[in-house]
Structures are given as C-alpha cells and as structure tokens.
Design an enzyme around this catalytic site. Structure first.
Site, PDB file in Angstrom:
ATOM      1  N   ASP A  37       0.874  -1.187   0.000  1.00 15.44           N
ATOM      2  CA  ASP A  37       0.000   0.000   0.000  1.00 15.44           C
ATOM      3  C   ASP A  37       0.903   1.226   0.000  1.00 15.44           C
ATOM      4  O   ASP A  37       2.138   1.100  -0.020  1.00 15.44           O
ATOM      5  CB  ASP A  37      -0.937  -0.007   1.226  1.00 15.44           C
ATOM      6  N   TYR A 158     -13.576   7.877 -13.036  1.00 12.22           N
ATOM      7  CA  TYR A 158     -13.511   6.535 -12.430  1.00 12.22           C
ATOM      8  C   TYR A 158     -14.059   5.486 -13.401  1.00 12.22           C
ATOM      9  O   TYR A 158     -13.455   4.430 -13.604  1.00 12.22           O
ATOM     10  CB  TYR A 158     -14.329   6.561 -11.138  1.00 12.22           C
ATOM     11  N   ILE A 191     -19.410  -1.964  -1.656  1.00 13.23           N
ATOM     12  CA  ILE A 191     -18.813  -2.782  -0.605  1.00 13.23           C
ATOM     13  C   ILE A 191     -18.476  -1.889   0.584  1.00 13.23           C
ATOM     14  O   ILE A 191     -18.027  -0.749   0.403  1.00 13.23           O
ATOM     15  CB  ILE A 191     -17.513  -3.458  -1.130  1.00 13.23           C
ATOM     16  N   THR A 193     -16.327  -0.463   2.655  1.00 14.42           N
ATOM     17  CA  THR A 193     -14.909  -0.149   2.854  1.00 14.42           C
ATOM     18  C   THR A 193     -14.809   1.370   2.994  1.00 14.42           C
ATOM     19  O   THR A 193     -15.837   2.048   3.061  1.00 14.42           O
ATOM     20  CB  THR A 193     -14.070  -0.566   1.634  1.00 14.42           C
TER      21      THR A 193
HETATM   22  P1  NAD Z   1     -10.248   1.239   0.434  1.00 11.39           P
HETATM   23  O1  NAD Z   1     -10.192   2.727   0.385  1.00 11.39           O
HETATM   24  O2  NAD Z   1     -10.559   0.573   1.720  1.00 11.39           O
HETATM   25  O3  NAD Z   1      -8.886   0.625  -0.143  1.00 11.39           O
HETATM   26  C1  NAD Z   1      -8.134   1.225  -1.157  1.00 11.39           C
HETATM   27  C2  NAD Z   1      -6.669   1.106  -0.786  1.00 11.39           C
HETATM   28  O4  NAD Z   1      -5.877   1.569  -1.884  1.00 11.39           O
HETATM   29  C3  NAD Z   1      -6.300   1.978   0.423  1.00 11.39           C
HETATM   30  O5  NAD Z   1      -5.639   1.200   1.396  1.00 11.39           O
HETATM   31  C4  NAD Z   1      -5.392   3.056  -0.171  1.00 11.39           C
HETATM   32  O6  NAD Z   1      -4.378   3.490   0.724  1.00 11.39           O
HETATM   33  C5  NAD Z   1      -4.820   2.334  -1.373  1.00 11.39           C
HETATM   34  N1  NAD Z   1      -4.314   3.258  -2.393  1.00 11.39           N
HETATM   35  C6  NAD Z   1      -4.873   4.411  -2.845  1.00 11.39           C
HETATM   36  N2  NAD Z   1      -4.079   4.973  -3.772  1.00 11.39           N
HETATM   37  C7  NAD Z   1      -2.997   4.158  -3.912  1.00 11.39           C
HETATM   38  C8  NAD Z   1      -1.830   4.205  -4.710  1.00 11.39           C
HETATM   39  N3  NAD Z   1      -1.597   5.219  -5.569  1.00 11.39           N
HETATM   40  N4  NAD Z   1      -0.936   3.210  -4.583  1.00 11.39           N
HETATM   41  C9  NAD Z   1      -1.140   2.185  -3.726  1.00 11.39           C
HETATM   42  N5  NAD Z   1      -2.220   2.094  -2.943  1.00 11.39           N
HETATM   43  C10 NAD Z   1      -3.140   3.079  -3.038  1.00 11.39           C
HETATM   44  O7  NAD Z   1     -11.335   0.854  -0.638  1.00 11.39           O
HETATM   45  P2  NAD Z   1     -11.702  -0.547  -1.341  1.00 11.39           P
HETATM   46  O8  NAD Z   1     -13.149  -0.507  -1.580  1.00 11.39           O
HETATM   47  O9  NAD Z   1     -11.123  -1.691  -0.628  1.00 11.39           O
HETATM   48  O10 NAD Z   1     -10.975  -0.348  -2.743  1.00 11.39           O
HETATM   49  C11 NAD Z   1     -10.254  -1.362  -3.380  1.00 11.39           C
HETATM   50  C12 NAD Z   1     -10.595  -1.389  -4.850  1.00 11.39           C
HETATM   51  O11 NAD Z   1     -11.971  -1.749  -4.992  1.00 11.39           O
HETATM   52  C13 NAD Z   1     -10.427  -0.068  -5.590  1.00 11.39           C
HETATM   53  O12 NAD Z   1      -9.773  -0.296  -6.830  1.00 11.39           O
HETATM   54  C14 NAD Z   1     -11.849   0.400  -5.840  1.00 11.39           C
HETATM   55  O13 NAD Z   1     -11.953   1.180  -7.008  1.00 11.39           O
HETATM   56  C15 NAD Z   1     -12.557  -0.929  -5.980  1.00 11.39           C
HETATM   57  N6  NAD Z   1     -14.006  -0.905  -5.767  1.00 11.39           N
HETATM   58  C16 NAD Z   1     -14.535  -0.609  -4.555  1.00 11.39           C
HETATM   59  C17 NAD Z   1     -15.915  -0.616  -4.393  1.00 11.39           C
HETATM   60  C18 NAD Z   1     -16.583  -0.291  -3.076  1.00 11.39           C
HETATM   61  O14 NAD Z   1     -17.784  -0.065  -3.040  1.00 11.39           O
HETATM   62  N7  NAD Z   1     -15.866  -0.302  -1.986  1.00 11.39           N
HETATM   63  C19 NAD Z   1     -16.738  -0.918  -5.471  1.00 11.39           C
HETATM   64  C20 NAD Z   1     -16.163  -1.221  -6.696  1.00 11.39           C
HETATM   65  C21 NAD Z   1     -14.790  -1.220  -6.832  1.00 11.39           C
END
Ligand code: NAD
Length: 251
Positions: A37, A158, A191, A193
């Site tokens: 991360d 996005y 989700i 998060t």
């Molecule tokens: P989250 O914010 O809990 O986790 C995202 C993580 O990515 C964080 O720990 C953050 O520090 C890290 N991050 C951000 N920029 C970064 C970079 N430049 N380099 C390395 N790490 C970086 O959210 P999440 O929901 O677990 O997100 C994970 C993935 O799931 C993302 O790609 C997001 O687009 C995708 N997603 C999430 C949802 C949702 O509803 N939570 C839905 C669809 C897709």
C-alpha cells in the site's frame, strides 16, 4: 491443503478493505503474501501483516504507490527477494472520483484517477507478467468495478479508468494465455470499505439502487471471488470480469 498452497504473490491497496480481505484470504488458503500500500498507509498495512501472521500465515509489507514505475519495480523485486517467485498478483489499489458531471471535472482530477486506477494497473501488470514469463506462468486479478461495466452518473473519470482496466485485463488474457498466465478481474458493487463509509446516506441509497439484494457487500465477499480466480480452481477461466455485485448486472 488450501487452494493457494505453495503460491507466492502480492496484493496492492492491502492496508484496508478489499485488498486486506484478499491478502488474509489468500494466506488462509496457504499463500505467502506481500501486503502492499502507500507509505502513508504503512501502519494499517503492517496491521494486515500482523493479522496474517497471528493466524499462522506468512506476510511482509512493502510500500508502493502503484502510479510510480520505480515503486512497481521495487515491489516485484521485493516479492522475489522474500519468496523467490511471483505466482500471483492482485492489482487492487484504487481511488474514487470527485462526484461531478463530466463537463465540470477538473482536468487534473481526471488525470489523477487515470494515473492510479488505470495506468497503475498497466505499470503493475507489465512487471508482473515479465516475471511470470520467466517463472513459467501465474495468475493476475485486477479490481474493476460495477462502474467498469456501465456508466455511472457523476463518476466519469472513475468509470473511464475502470472500463480501461477491463480492456487491459482482456488484452493481457489473450496475449499471455499460451504462456500459462491467466488474467481476470472482479467488478464489485457497493462494498463496506473506505469507499462506502465516506458516502452520504442519500448517495449510498442511490448507488445501492441497482443491487437486487438491497444490501452493501462485505470485503470478504469480494476476496472469496478474487482468491478463487487466482487459484487453480479457476484453471479454465481467463479474460473475464466477474461481477460481485448483489445482482446489479441482472437488472
Ligand atoms: P479502500 O479505500 O478501503 O482501499 C483502497 C486502498 O488503496 C487503500 O488502502 C489506499 O491506501 C490504497 N491506495 C490508494 N491509492 C494508492 C496508490 N496510488 N498506490 C497504492 N495504494 C493506493 O477501498 P476498497 O473498496 O477496498 O478499494 C479497493 C478497490 O476496490 C479499488 O480499486 C476500488 O476502485 C474498488 N471498488 C470498490 C468498491 C466499493 O464499493 N468499496 C466498489 C467497486 C470497486
């Protein structure tokens, strides 16, 4: 024996949410995992490592900003140094969008989202695939989104990045299938998060509307799909983007 026994790999964005859940699940299935991360998320990243070790698994933390090529070089090098192999990668790190309609999106905001969510995945896959070619194969899963399969109001940068990620996934799958490298993606719905926690109740209700099950998912429910795709249980599956979204694509 777990479905990932003997495998070594990495998960980006693994300090929280879906990435943390995947790292833990992969370790439960027997994998050795590099938890990665941003440097500023080192503390929660180390917490992911602790959770894995406390459960008897093997994990290490390596900081990597996925939008920086040199960080991606160092990440693969670190996995090799620790484990001697790179069998799997979950390119999961991502950032959200600003909430404006397309005509109001700042140029810099568009570039920032593309740099992390799309270019970051390209930079990662390029290095991971080069190593997997040397190692005789591997498995990659990228985190797309429901917004990688359809347009979502006020989410243009996005949505564009995640559609691009789906394209990159398909392309890598056809290019490297004969080299025993499988490349797939998951497309989560909403989700619980950091992403969902930041949203207002009105916004949550709006983004949950298409989800037939009418509930918000847990990161572990996505992790289960990711680890299945990473493992040999999905040995005949490549190039797909698997919706994990409570029935959104059904409606
Ligand atoms: P989250 O914010 O809990 O986790 C995202 C993580 O990515 C964080 O720990 C953050 O520090 C890290 N991050 C951000 N920029 C970064 C970079 N430049 N380099 C390395 N790490 C970086 O959210 P999440 O929901 O677990 O997100 C994970 C993935 O799931 C993302 O790609 C997001 O687009 C995708 N997603 C999430 C949802 C949702 O509803 N939570 C839905 C669809 C897709």
């Amino acid at each position: 024996m777990g479905s990932m026994t003997g495998r070594a790999g990495l998960v980006t964005g693994a300090a929280s949410g879906i990435g943390r859940a995947t790292a833990i699940r992969a370790a439960q299935e027997g994998a050795r995992v590099v938890v990665s991360d941003l440097e500023l998320a080192r503390e929660p990243g180390e917490e992911t490592v602790r959770l894995i070790r406390d459960a008897g698994g093997e994990a290490h933390f390596q900081a990597c900003d996925v939008s920086r090529a040199e960080d991606q070089d160092a990440l693969v090098a670190f996995v090799l140094e620790r484990f001697g192999a790179l069998d799997f990668a979950h390119n999961n790190a991502g950032i959200g969008g600003g909430g404006e309609l397309l005509a109001d999106v700042e140029d810099e905001d568009f570039d920032r989202v593309i740099a992390v969510n799309l270019r970051g995945v390209f930079l990662g896959m390029k290095r991971q695939i080069r190593q997997m070619l040397r190692g005789g194969g591997g498995s990659i899963v990228n985190t797309a989104s429901n917004a990688g399969l359809r347009g979502v109001k006020r989410l243009a940068p996005y949505t564009a990045a995640k559609h691009g990620l789906v394209g990159l996934t398909k392309n890598a799958a056809v290019e490297y299938a004969e080299d025993r490298i499988r490349v797939n993606a998951v497309a989560p719905g909403t989700i619980m998060t950091g992403f969902a926690r930041g949203a207002t109740p009105e916004r949550l209700a709006q983004i949950m509307k298409p989800q037939a099950m009418q509930r918000i998912g847990e990161p572990e429910e996505v992790a289960a799909a990711v680890v299945w795709l990473l493992s040999d249980d999905a040995s005949f599956v490549t190039g797909v983007t698997l919706p994990v979204d409570a029935g959104s694509v059904a409606g």
